[in-house]
Scaffold this motif. Structure first.
Motif, PDB file in Angstrom:
ATOM      1  N   GLY A  35      34.876  34.694   6.929  1.00 11.72           N
ATOM      2  CA  GLY A  35      34.978  33.314   6.482  1.00 11.72           C
ATOM      3  C   GLY A  35      35.670  32.453   7.523  1.00 11.72           C
ATOM      4  N   TRP A  36      35.326  31.188   7.524  1.00 13.53           N
ATOM      5  CA  TRP A  36      36.052  30.193   8.311  1.00 13.53           C
ATOM      6  C   TRP A  36      36.827  29.307   7.332  1.00 13.53           C
ATOM      7  CZ3 TRP A  36      36.916  29.750  13.415  1.00 13.53           C
ATOM      8  CH2 TRP A  36      36.063  30.404  14.319  1.00 13.53           C
ATOM      9  N   TYR A  50      31.158  30.823   5.010  1.00 17.07           N
ATOM     10  CA  TYR A  50      31.191  32.273   4.795  1.00 17.07           C
ATOM     11  C   TYR A  50      29.873  32.879   5.263  1.00 17.07           C
ATOM     12  CZ  TYR A  50      30.466  36.598   2.154  1.00 17.07           C
ATOM     13  OH  TYR A  50      30.179  37.884   1.797  1.00 17.07           O
ATOM     14  N   ILE A  51      29.985  34.108   5.795  1.00 22.55           N
ATOM     15  CA  ILE A  51      28.784  34.855   6.136  1.00 22.55           C
ATOM     16  C   ILE A  51      28.985  36.308   5.746  1.00 22.55           C
ATOM     17  CG2 ILE A  51      29.485  35.314   8.537  1.00 22.55           C
ATOM     18  CD1 ILE A  51      26.472  34.823   9.265  1.00 22.55           C
ATOM     19  N   SER A  52      27.978  36.891   5.140  1.00 24.17           N
ATOM     20  CA  SER A  52      28.065  38.284   4.711  1.00 24.17           C
ATOM     21  C   SER A  52      27.974  39.207   5.915  1.00 24.17           C
ATOM     22  CB  SER A  52      26.953  38.598   3.715  1.00 24.17           C
ATOM     23  OG  SER A  52      25.690  38.419   4.334  1.00 24.17           O
ATOM     24  N   TRP A  53      28.275  40.485   5.694  1.00 22.17           N
ATOM     25  CA  TRP A  53      28.383  41.400   6.831  1.00 22.17           C
ATOM     26  C   TRP A  53      27.070  41.617   7.543  1.00 22.17           C
ATOM     27  CZ3 TRP A  53      26.198  46.380   6.963  1.00 22.17           C
ATOM     28  CH2 TRP A  53      25.676  46.850   5.734  1.00 22.17           C
ATOM     29  N   ASP A  90      37.805  16.029   9.974  1.00 21.06           N
ATOM     30  CA  ASP A  90      37.616  17.442  10.304  1.00 21.06           C
ATOM     31  C   ASP A  90      38.768  17.979  11.159  1.00 21.06           C
ATOM     32  OD1 ASP A  90      34.145  16.718  10.756  1.00 21.06           O
ATOM     33  OD2 ASP A  90      35.075  17.731   9.036  1.00 21.06           O
ATOM     34  N   THR A  91      39.674  17.125  11.536  1.00 25.34           N
ATOM     35  CA  THR A  91      40.817  17.541  12.343  1.00 25.34           C
ATOM     36  C   THR A  91      41.670  18.539  11.576  1.00 25.34           C
ATOM     37  OG1 THR A  91      40.916  15.480  13.606  1.00 25.34           O
ATOM     38  CG2 THR A  91      42.943  16.769  13.462  1.00 25.34           C
ATOM     39  N   ALA A  92      41.881  19.705  12.177  1.00 28.82           N
ATOM     40  CA  ALA A  92      42.636  20.774  11.524  1.00 28.82           C
ATOM     41  C   ALA A  92      42.730  21.961  12.489  1.00 28.82           C
ATOM     42  CB  ALA A  92      41.948  21.214  10.239  1.00 28.82           C
ATOM     43  N   VAL A  93      43.524  22.930  12.092  1.00 27.31           N
ATOM     44  CA  VAL A  93      43.489  24.239  12.745  1.00 27.31           C
ATOM     45  C   VAL A  93      42.450  25.075  11.996  1.00 27.31           C
ATOM     46  CG1 VAL A  93      44.758  26.323  13.348  1.00 27.31           C
ATOM     47  CG2 VAL A  93      45.898  24.093  13.431  1.00 27.31           C
ATOM     48  N   TYR A  94      41.538  25.647  12.746  1.00 24.56           N
ATOM     49  CA  TYR A  94      40.454  26.431  12.159  1.00 24.56           C
ATOM     50  C   TYR A  94      40.738  27.912  12.353  1.00 24.56           C
ATOM     51  CZ  TYR A  94      37.641  22.317  11.303  1.00 24.56           C
ATOM     52  OH  TYR A  94      37.182  21.124  10.813  1.00 24.56           O
ATOM     53  N   TYR A  95      40.620  28.664  11.263  1.00 24.32           N
ATOM     54  CA  TYR A  95      40.891  30.096  11.266  1.00 24.32           C
ATOM     55  C   TYR A  95      39.650  30.873  10.840  1.00 24.32           C
ATOM     56  CZ  TYR A  95      45.791  28.575  10.960  1.00 24.32           C
ATOM     57  OH  TYR A  95      47.023  27.982  11.168  1.00 24.32           O
ATOM     58  N   CYS A  96      39.448  32.016  11.457  1.00 25.72           N
ATOM     59  CA  CYS A  96      38.459  32.936  10.913  1.00 25.72           C
ATOM     60  C   CYS A  96      39.195  34.090  10.231  1.00 25.72           C
ATOM     61  CB  CYS A  96      37.496  33.446  11.968  1.00 25.72           C
ATOM     62  SG  CYS A  96      38.203  34.514  13.229  1.00 25.72           S
ATOM     63  N   ALA A  97      38.541  34.652   9.252  1.00 22.23           N
ATOM     64  CA  ALA A  97      39.138  35.722   8.460  1.00 22.23           C
ATOM     65  C   ALA A  97      38.076  36.753   8.141  1.00 22.23           C
ATOM     66  CB  ALA A  97      39.729  35.151   7.174  1.00 22.23           C
ATOM     67  N   GLY A  98      38.480  38.003   8.038  1.00 29.13           N
ATOM     68  CA  GLY A  98      37.515  39.062   7.782  1.00 29.13           C
ATOM     69  C   GLY A  98      37.983  40.075   6.771  1.00 29.13           C
ATOM     70  N   ASP A 108      35.234  34.178  -4.844  1.00 32.85           N
ATOM     71  CA  ASP A 108      35.841  35.227  -4.023  1.00 32.85           C
ATOM     72  C   ASP A 108      35.853  34.830  -2.552  1.00 32.85           C
ATOM     73  OD1 ASP A 108      34.288  37.732  -6.084  1.00 32.85           O
ATOM     74  OD2 ASP A 108      36.308  36.916  -6.187  1.00 32.85           O
ATOM     75  N   TYR A 109      34.692  34.504  -1.998  1.00 34.64           N
ATOM     76  CA  TYR A 109      34.656  34.297  -0.551  1.00 34.64           C
ATOM     77  C   TYR A 109      35.255  32.969  -0.124  1.00 34.64           C
ATOM     78  CZ  TYR A 109      30.029  32.061  -1.389  1.00 34.64           C
ATOM     79  OH  TYR A 109      28.994  31.289  -1.841  1.00 34.64           O
TER      80      TYR A 109
END
Length: 128
Positions: A35-36, A50-53, A90-98, A108-109
């Motif tokens: 997810g982002w 979100y993207i599935s595996w 859209d200004t922000a800190v962007y995180y990816c998560a797994g 959930d996602y």
């Protein structure tokens, strides 16, 4: 355990595009859902995409639909977030998560609590 590293953020003008990357190391990314999320100053972390595996299922937050696109390259162990028509909000800190496995439901996602691994974040600043 997997380590996630985001890159691609920067300072852009409204209407510009950026592509964020989330590179994984430590374990193969192919079995991980990703997810982002983003977090602006003084605000809670919010779901972006979100993207599935396997990459067969994607989802984007309503405010980004049509502008942001998530994709995954398992061969490169990398997930991307293409962001077009950027806006100052859209200004922000962007995180990816797994996390391993599949997240079937939006509840959930879209929740940060569903993810086990996080990157350090990349700053995106959009000027008007």
């Amino acid at each position: 355990q997997v380590q996630l590293v985001e890159s691609g953020g920067g300072l852009v003008q409204a209407g510009d595009s950026l592509r964020l990357s989330c590179a994984a190391s430590g374990r193969t990314f192919s079995t991980y859902a990703v997810g982002w999320f983003r977090q602006a100053p003084g605000k809670e972390r919010e779901f972006v995409a979100y993207i599935s595996w396997r990459g067969g299922t994607t989802s984007h937050a309503d405010s980004q639909k049509g502008r942001f696109t998530i994709s995954k390259d398992n061969a490169k162990n990398t997930v991307y977030l293409q962001m077009n028509s950027l806006k100052p909000e859209d200004t922000a800190v962007y995180y990816c998560a797994g996390r391993q496995g599949y997240l079937a439901y939006y509840s959930d996602y879209s929740s940060p609590k569903s993810y086990d691994y996080w990157g350090q974040g990349t700053q995106v600043t959009v000027s008007s």
